[in-house]
Design a protein around this motif. Structure first.
Motif, short mmCIF file in Angstrom:
data_model
loop_
_atom_site.label_atom_id
_atom_site.label_comp_id
_atom_site.label_asym_id
_atom_site.label_seq_id
_atom_site.Cartn_x
_atom_site.Cartn_y
_atom_site.Cartn_z
N GLY A 250 0.80 -1.21 0.00
CA GLY A 250 0.00 0.00 0.00
C GLY A 250 0.84 1.27 0.00
N PHE A 251 0.14 2.39 0.15
CA PHE A 251 0.79 3.70 0.15
C PHE A 251 0.93 4.21 1.58
CE2 PHE A 251 0.31 8.34 0.34
CZ PHE A 251 1.39 8.73 -0.45
N HIS A 252 2.11 4.75 1.90
CA HIS A 252 2.35 5.26 3.25
C HIS A 252 2.90 6.68 3.13
CE1 HIS A 252 1.80 1.28 5.12
NE2 HIS A 252 2.35 0.84 4.00
N LYS A 253 2.15 7.62 3.68
CA LYS A 253 2.57 9.01 3.62
C LYS A 253 3.69 9.27 4.62
CE LYS A 253 0.96 13.78 4.04
NZ LYS A 253 -0.18 14.68 4.34
N ILE A 254 4.74 9.96 4.16
CA ILE A 254 5.85 10.34 5.01
C ILE A 254 6.02 11.84 4.93
CG2 ILE A 254 8.34 10.14 5.36
CD1 ILE A 254 8.20 7.32 4.27
N ASN A 255 6.05 12.50 6.07
CA ASN A 255 6.13 13.96 6.08
C ASN A 255 7.55 14.47 5.84
OD1 ASN A 255 3.33 14.29 6.71
ND2 ASN A 255 3.81 13.69 8.82
N ASN A 256 8.53 13.75 6.37
CA ASN A 256 9.92 14.16 6.21
C ASN A 256 10.81 12.96 6.47
OD1 ASN A 256 10.31 14.02 9.17
ND2 ASN A 256 9.03 15.88 9.18
N VAL A 257 12.11 13.13 6.31
CA VAL A 257 13.05 12.01 6.44
C VAL A 257 13.00 11.41 7.84
CG1 VAL A 257 15.49 11.38 6.45
CG2 VAL A 257 14.58 12.79 4.60
N ASP A 258 12.93 12.26 8.87
CA ASP A 258 12.89 11.75 10.25
C ASP A 258 11.64 10.90 10.49
OD1 ASP A 258 15.27 12.96 10.83
OD2 ASP A 258 14.37 14.78 11.67
N ASP A 259 10.51 11.38 9.98
CA ASP A 259 9.27 10.62 10.11
C ASP A 259 9.40 9.27 9.40
OD1 ASP A 259 6.55 9.96 10.53
OD2 ASP A 259 6.00 10.84 8.59
N GLY A 260 10.00 9.28 8.20
CA GLY A 260 10.19 8.03 7.46
C GLY A 260 11.07 7.05 8.20
N THR A 261 12.13 7.56 8.82
CA THR A 261 13.04 6.69 9.57
C THR A 261 12.31 5.98 10.71
OG1 THR A 261 14.90 8.16 9.07
CG2 THR A 261 15.17 6.62 10.90
N ILE A 262 11.45 6.71 11.40
CA ILE A 262 10.69 6.12 12.51
C ILE A 262 9.71 5.06 11.99
CG2 ILE A 262 8.96 6.60 14.28
CD1 ILE A 262 10.31 9.34 14.63
N GLN A 263 9.02 5.38 10.87
CA GLN A 263 8.06 4.41 10.32
C GLN A 263 8.75 3.13 9.86
OE1 GLN A 263 4.77 5.61 7.83
NE2 GLN A 263 5.18 7.79 8.21
N ILE A 264 9.92 3.29 9.24
CA ILE A 264 10.67 2.13 8.77
C ILE A 264 11.10 1.27 9.96
CG2 ILE A 264 12.82 1.39 7.67
CD1 ILE A 264 12.51 3.84 5.82
N ARG A 265 11.50 1.93 11.03
CA ARG A 265 11.91 1.19 12.23
C ARG A 265 10.80 0.29 12.74
NH1 ARG A 265 13.84 4.70 17.24
NH2 ARG A 265 15.42 5.25 15.69
N TYR A 266 9.58 0.82 12.82
CA TYR A 266 8.47 0.01 13.32
C TYR A 266 8.02 -1.04 12.31
CZ TYR A 266 7.88 2.89 17.48
OH TYR A 266 8.09 3.51 18.68
N ALA A 267 8.21 -0.77 11.04
CA ALA A 267 7.77 -1.73 10.00
C ALA A 267 8.69 -2.94 9.91
CB ALA A 267 7.71 -1.03 8.65
N THR A 268 9.94 -2.79 10.37
CA THR A 268 10.92 -3.85 10.17
C THR A 268 11.44 -4.49 11.46
OG1 THR A 268 12.74 -2.22 10.13
CG2 THR A 268 11.74 -2.81 8.02
N ARG A 269 11.02 -4.01 12.60
CA ARG A 269 11.69 -4.41 13.85
C ARG A 269 11.45 -5.87 14.22
NH1 ARG A 269 8.26 -1.43 18.66
NH2 ARG A 269 6.17 -1.89 17.84
#
Length: 326
Positions: A201-220
């Motif tokens: 699906g599509f995941h909105k990311i506001n900025n690089v820091d926000d993306g880093t946090i989302q990736i952390r939770y998606a892969t942990r």
């Protein structure tokens, strides 16, 4: 491909029996269609000989359907059981499902990324990286595939990716990191693609820091395979993954780069695979495959091709620039 799952009450559904007959009829006219029977709490011999619950079902259906239809079902079931199938027996269902997934992957020879038809001089590199991937480390492993531009780093990474992605819970191949990161919000685009590959699906990311946090939770809690292709700056790696500090054990990160200085990531251990240009004989073989669709040229062209191959090797090692000489 069709998977037919036989359970104890399979034959109680005339619709299911119709599907089996339709699948086997389709296979008759399409040789490439693969059928895999799966026997769930039912013995294959019962399906083949149509005994037990199947016999009762056919006896009951004989009062509702014409003999011709029932004979079609019987014939289809016999053909299915002549194929190699998978039987549950007395084993955990979760392991059985994993074996089915693996078997399907092997039968379909599934690939995700396109690689050139003629690969020369990459077998040894691919084998070495495969061995590294298939080790069983306790920690996350990072590999760096480095070499000059056009030497075949991306082709090798794609080949390795196609051979191994099914061993992981999730996977992602981020191509052209160097070029994409130069675009407006390029790093955010890469993060969004990674998230999409990990979660769908599509995941909105506001900025690089926000993306880093989302990736952390998606892969942990997932064992992942991630390839970052054509990286030229440590900052790109930090923005996308923070170099995998939170990734689950058994995960693999593969980086392709021209920058030899990217071999060190702030005390993060990594394995280096350095790709060297083709030898003269390999250059000639690769050129001949693309020019003549065979491994060796005729004697008439041999000397000319040797000269061209040497010039080609000196000019570029890319497996995609052969048209310059053809």
């Amino acid at each position: 491909m069709s998977l037919i799952v036989f359970s104890s009450d399979f034959a109680s559904s005339s619709w299911c029996l119709d599907e089996v007959a339709m699948i086997m009829e389709h296979k008759k006219h399409h040789a490439g269609h693969i059928v895999l029977p799966v026997f769930y709490d039912v013995d294959p011999s019962e399906v083949q000989k149509q005994t037990g619950d199947l016999a009762e079902a056919f006896s009951r259906d004989g009062k509702l359907f014409k003999d011709e239809k029932i004979e079609g079902w019987r014939s289809a079931l016999c053909k299915v059981t002549n194929l190699a199938g998978m039987v549950l027996h007395n084993r955990p269902e979760s392991g059985f499902i994993q074996d089915i997934v693996k078997k399907v992957g092997e039968m379909l020879k599934r690939t995700i990324l396109h690689v050139p038809s003629y690969l020369v001089g990459v077998d040894a590199q691919v084998k070495g990286i495969n061995n590294w991937i298939q080790d069983k480390p306790k920690d996350v492993n990072i590999a760096v595939i480095c070499g000059i531009g056009g030497v075949g780093k991306t082709t090798i990474a794609k080949t390795v990716f196609n051979l191994n992605f099914e061993q992981f819970d999730c996977w992602s191949f981020l191509k052209d990191v160097r070029e994409t990161s130069k675009q407006y919000n390029g790093l955010v685009q890469l993060q969004m693609q990674l998230l999409s590959d990990m979660k769908g699906g599509f995941h909105k990311i506001n900025n690089v820091d926000d993306g880093t946090i989302q990736i952390r939770y998606a892969t942990r809690f997932k064992k992942v395979l991630i390839v970052l292709d054509d990286v030229d700056d440590v900052g790109q790696l930090k923005s996308i993954l923070e170099m995998g500090k939170w990734l689950y054990k058994g995960s693999r990160i593969i980086i392709t780069t021209r920058n030899g200085r990217l071999q060190s990531f702030h005390d993060q251990p990594c394995k280096e695979f350095r790709i060297l240009p083709l030898h003269d004989s390999e250059s000639l073989q690769l050129f001949t495959w693309h020019a003549f669709r065979q491994s060796q040229p005729s004697e008439y062209y041999l000397q000319t091709l040797k000269n061209r191959a040497l010039l080609w090797r000196a000019t570029t090692c890319s497996q995609s620039n052969w048209l310059f000489f053809v």
